[in-house]
Every structure is written in structure tokens, then in C-alpha cells.
Design an enzyme around this catalytic site. Structure first.
Site, PDB file in Angstrom:
ATOM      1  N   ASN A   9       0.867  -1.181   0.000  1.00  9.72           N
ATOM      2  CA  ASN A   9       0.000   0.000   0.000  1.00  9.72           C
ATOM      3  C   ASN A   9       0.898   1.223   0.000  1.00  9.72           C
ATOM      4  O   ASN A   9       1.493   1.565   1.019  1.00  9.72           O
ATOM      5  CB  ASN A   9      -0.891  -0.043   1.255  1.00  9.72           C
ATOM      6  CG  ASN A   9      -1.747   1.200   1.402  1.00  9.72           C
ATOM      7  OD1 ASN A   9      -1.799   2.038   0.500  1.00  9.72           O
ATOM      8  ND2 ASN A   9      -2.412   1.324   2.541  1.00  9.72           N
ATOM      9  N   LYS A  11       0.109   4.237  -0.244  1.00 11.24           N
ATOM     10  CA  LYS A  11      -0.538   5.419   0.363  1.00 11.24           C
ATOM     11  C   LYS A  11      -0.317   6.644  -0.536  1.00 11.24           C
ATOM     12  O   LYS A  11      -0.246   6.500  -1.756  1.00 11.24           O
ATOM     13  CB  LYS A  11      -0.040   5.625   1.796  1.00 11.24           C
ATOM     14  CG  LYS A  11      -0.196   4.330   2.627  1.00 11.24           C
ATOM     15  CD  LYS A  11       0.005   4.495   4.101  1.00 11.24           C
ATOM     16  CE  LYS A  11      -0.132   3.151   4.808  1.00 11.24           C
ATOM     17  NZ  LYS A  11      -0.023   3.221   6.255  1.00 11.24           N
ATOM     18  N   HIS A  99      -9.372   0.721   5.262  1.00 10.48           N
ATOM     19  CA  HIS A  99      -8.092   1.025   5.915  1.00 10.48           C
ATOM     20  C   HIS A  99      -8.341   2.000   7.067  1.00 10.48           C
ATOM     21  O   HIS A  99      -9.172   2.905   6.957  1.00 10.48           O
ATOM     22  CB  HIS A  99      -7.111   1.627   4.907  1.00 10.48           C
ATOM     23  CG  HIS A  99      -5.714   1.653   5.431  1.00 10.48           C
ATOM     24  ND1 HIS A  99      -5.276   2.620   6.313  1.00 10.48           N
ATOM     25  CD2 HIS A  99      -4.676   0.805   5.234  1.00 10.48           C
ATOM     26  CE1 HIS A  99      -4.020   2.363   6.623  1.00 10.48           C
ATOM     27  NE2 HIS A  99      -3.626   1.277   5.984  1.00 10.48           N
ATOM     28  N   GLU A 101      -6.781   4.491   8.041  1.00 10.47           N
ATOM     29  CA  GLU A 101      -6.611   5.913   7.685  1.00 10.47           C
ATOM     30  C   GLU A 101      -7.866   6.456   7.002  1.00 10.47           C
ATOM     31  O   GLU A 101      -8.234   7.612   7.188  1.00 10.47           O
ATOM     32  CB  GLU A 101      -5.360   6.081   6.798  1.00 10.47           C
ATOM     33  CG  GLU A 101      -4.088   5.892   7.613  1.00 10.47           C
ATOM     34  CD  GLU A 101      -2.901   5.332   6.841  1.00 10.47           C
ATOM     35  OE1 GLU A 101      -2.901   5.364   5.595  1.00 10.47           O
ATOM     36  OE2 GLU A 101      -1.963   4.826   7.496  1.00 10.47           O
ATOM     37  N   GLU A 171      -4.907  -5.024  10.694  1.00 14.25           N
ATOM     38  CA  GLU A 171      -3.917  -3.963  10.879  1.00 14.25           C
ATOM     39  C   GLU A 171      -4.183  -3.254  12.205  1.00 14.25           C
ATOM     40  O   GLU A 171      -5.011  -2.345  12.273  1.00 14.25           O
ATOM     41  CB  GLU A 171      -4.011  -2.951   9.730  1.00 14.25           C
ATOM     42  CG  GLU A 171      -3.671  -3.515   8.370  1.00 14.25           C
ATOM     43  CD  GLU A 171      -3.125  -2.440   7.435  1.00 14.25           C
ATOM     44  OE1 GLU A 171      -2.121  -2.720   6.777  1.00 14.25           O
ATOM     45  OE2 GLU A 171      -3.676  -1.328   7.393  1.00 14.25           O
ATOM     46  N   GLY A 177       2.854   2.351  10.895  1.00 13.61           N
ATOM     47  CA  GLY A 177       3.794   3.460  10.737  1.00 13.61           C
ATOM     48  C   GLY A 177       4.515   3.847  12.016  1.00 13.61           C
ATOM     49  O   GLY A 177       5.153   4.892  12.085  1.00 13.61           O
ATOM     50  N   SER A 217       3.866  -2.014  10.476  1.00 13.22           N
ATOM     51  CA  SER A 217       5.315  -2.092  10.683  1.00 13.22           C
ATOM     52  C   SER A 217       5.894  -3.460  10.337  1.00 13.22           C
ATOM     53  O   SER A 217       6.854  -3.917  10.966  1.00 13.22           O
ATOM     54  CB  SER A 217       5.684  -1.683  12.112  1.00 13.22           C
ATOM     55  OG  SER A 217       5.322  -0.321  12.343  1.00 13.22           O
TER      56      SER A 217
HETATM   57  P1  13P Z   1       3.289   0.439   7.765  1.00 11.85           P
HETATM   58  O1  13P Z   1       3.798  -0.838   7.142  1.00 11.85           O
HETATM   59  O2  13P Z   1       3.979   1.660   7.258  1.00 11.85           O
HETATM   60  O3  13P Z   1       3.175   0.342   9.238  1.00 11.85           O
HETATM   61  O4  13P Z   1       1.764   0.597   7.207  1.00 11.85           O
HETATM   62  C1  13P Z   1       0.907  -0.480   7.268  1.00 11.85           C
HETATM   63  C2  13P Z   1      -0.312  -0.139   6.496  1.00 11.85           C
HETATM   64  O5  13P Z   1      -1.073   0.717   6.884  1.00 11.85           O
HETATM   65  C3  13P Z   1      -0.547  -0.863   5.249  1.00 11.85           C
HETATM   66  O6  13P Z   1      -1.839  -0.651   4.756  1.00 11.85           O
END
Ligand code: 13P
Length: 254
Positions: A9, A11, A99, A101, A171, A177, A217
Site C-alpha cells: 500500500n 498510500k 483502511h 486511515e 492492521e 507506521g 510495521s
Molecule cells: P506500515 O507498514 O507503514 O506500518 O503501514 C501499514 C499499512 O497501513 C498498510 O496498509
């Protein structure tokens, strides 16, 4: 069908030249260093780069194209939005929905996500449906209750045939992150719980046939340990998906 999968992803990152360079490097490394097809690799760049990135994916191999979101309506006066059919028409096979976010910054709730799932499936896309708890929820001991509700309200309205197309991603929000990964035991515990819920809502066969990815992560150092858990079928990768070496090493972690 349950399969090993690594989805990247991206983003809201990369420019067009960066996106093209990144995918070219990943494709070359994966082709040079892996033997074949036992891992499905899904790359999810930002909308404007779907077509040019898709063009750089070798046909008929491990690579598949995915989007990060879609609108819940098929078409119409929704300025700035992108429909599932548009995504399908530029070569997308997958779409990430739910997701954290999107839930947090764009107020997407289970009701809206259930509509998005329907729209994606109607256009022939395979959803990667994300669930996960905050640190507060985990510390209160409410993780399972929270996940059960997200699955119930967001996902379990789907028919058996529709559910068949879904990949689930766990997740934990506290791990996204942050550099703080769930331990493999924590991931396995939750993945097993999710599979149990899938079996209850559909049946054991459907639950066993569903891929459940871990995200948060996940990196080249911890992927092998996470993916070795019986109910962890791969990863949904954020930061490490933007580094060709790291992403390739994660793909090689099965
Ligand atoms: P990170 O791998 O940067 O923690 O992000 C995970 C994520 O949100 C994947 O959709």
C-alpha cells in the site's frame, strides 16, 4: 482461494517517475531472485499511477494491481471521486477498503464500507478488507469485541459467493507506521480469532479458504516470523513497500 500474499500500500507517496522507478526495481528483483508463483504480489499505487504502474507489471505472473479506495456509487455527479468500474477498466484486480486511515481521516464507517464492498464486487474487483483496533481498545481488553463488530457490520452482509472474493487484513492501528509491530503471537491470536468469526458467519471451508494478511510495521526483518504463523497468510505493507529491496525481501519471506 487461500494463498500467500504480499500487498504493498503505497498510500499518498511517490511522483510518477518515482512510481515507475520503484515498480521497475521491484519487478526485476522479484524476477531475478524468486522462483515463481507461490506468492501473489499486489501493488497499490495512488490513483493517477495505476495505469502506468500496471503497464510495467509482467502479465500472467505473480504481480497484480490494486487500488487504495473506491467510491460506493457506480457513477455520477461525485466530483473528485473514483468508481470501482473505473479501477477495473485500468487493470485493477484488487481494492483496499476499510483502511484505518480512511476510517479515521475520512470518517468511513461500517455502513459506508459495506456499500463500498458491494460496489467493488459488482465491478469485479476483489476487496482487501481491513480491520484493526486502537491502542486504547487493546489496553481496555476490547480487541476481540471491536474486531467482531467491524467484521459483523462491514463484511458479513456479503453472500457466500461475494465473500469468496474477499481477503481480510488485520492492521492494529497502534502498529501502523509506528515501528511497533504486533508480536507473531499477538498476530496469530487475532488471525485465529478472525478465522473463527469467518467460520461462524459463513462456514469452516470458506474460513479456511480466506487469506488473512497482517499489516503494521511489517518489514524485511520480522516478515518471516509473522508469516510462519499458521493463520497469517501474508502482509499488507506500508512504509517498507516503498523500498524495493525491503519489499522484495518481504516477498521472499515465505
Ligand atoms: P506500515 O507498514 O507503514 O506500518 O503501514 C501499514 C499499512 O497501513 C498498510 O496498509
Amino acid at each position: 482461494m487461500r494463498k500467500n500474499m504480499v500487498a504493498g500500500n503505497w498510500k499518498m507517496n511517490t511522483t510518477l517517475p518515482e512510481a515507475q522507478a520503484l515498480i521497475s526495481e521491484i519487478v526485476h528483483m522479484v524476477q531475478d531472485e524468486t522462483t515463481g508463483s507461490e506468492v501473489e504480489v499486489v501493488v497499490c499505487p495512488p490513483f493517477p499511477f495505476l495505469l502506468p504502474v500496471g503497464k510495467l507489471l509482467p502479465e500472467g505472473g505473480a504481480f497484480h494491481l490494486g487500488a487504495q479506495n473506491c467510491h460506493q456509487k457506480a457513477s455520477g455527479a461525485f466530483t473528485g471521486e473514483v468508481s470501482a468500474a473505473m479501477l477495473q477498466s485500468v487493470g485493477c484486480e484488487y481494492v483496499i477498503l476499510g483502511h484505518s486511515e480512511r476510517r479515521q481521516y475520512f470518517r468511513e464507517d461500517d455502513e459506508l464500507l459495506s456499500q463500498k464492498l458491494k460496489a467493488a464486487l459488482a465491478a469485479g474487483l476483489k476487496p482487501i478488507f481491513c480491520v484493526g483496533e486502537t491502542l486504547e481498545t487493546r489496553e481496555q481488553g476490547d480487541t476481540f469485541k471491536h474486531l467482531e463488530k467491524q467484521l459483523q457490520d462491514g463484511l458479513f452482509h456479503l453472500s457466500n459467493e461475494e465473500f469468496d472474493k474477499v481477503t481480510v487484513a488485520y492492521e492494529p492501528i497502534w502498529a501502523i507506521g509506528t515501528g511497533k509491530t504486533a508480536t507473531s503471537e499477538q498476530a496469530q491470536e487475532v488471525h485465529a480469532f478472525i478465522r473463527e468469526q469467518l467460520a461462524r458467519a459463513y462456514d469452516a471451508k470458506a474460513a479456511m479458504a480466506t487469506s488473512i494478511l497482517y499489516g503494521g510495521s511489517c518489514n524485511a526483518q520480522n516478515a518471516r516470523e509473522l508469516f510462519s504463523q499458521p493463520d497469517v497468510d501474508g502482509g499488507l505493507i506500508g512504509g517498507a513497500a516503498l523500498k524495493s529491496r525491503d519489499f522484495t525481501d518481504i516477498i521472499k519471506s515465505f
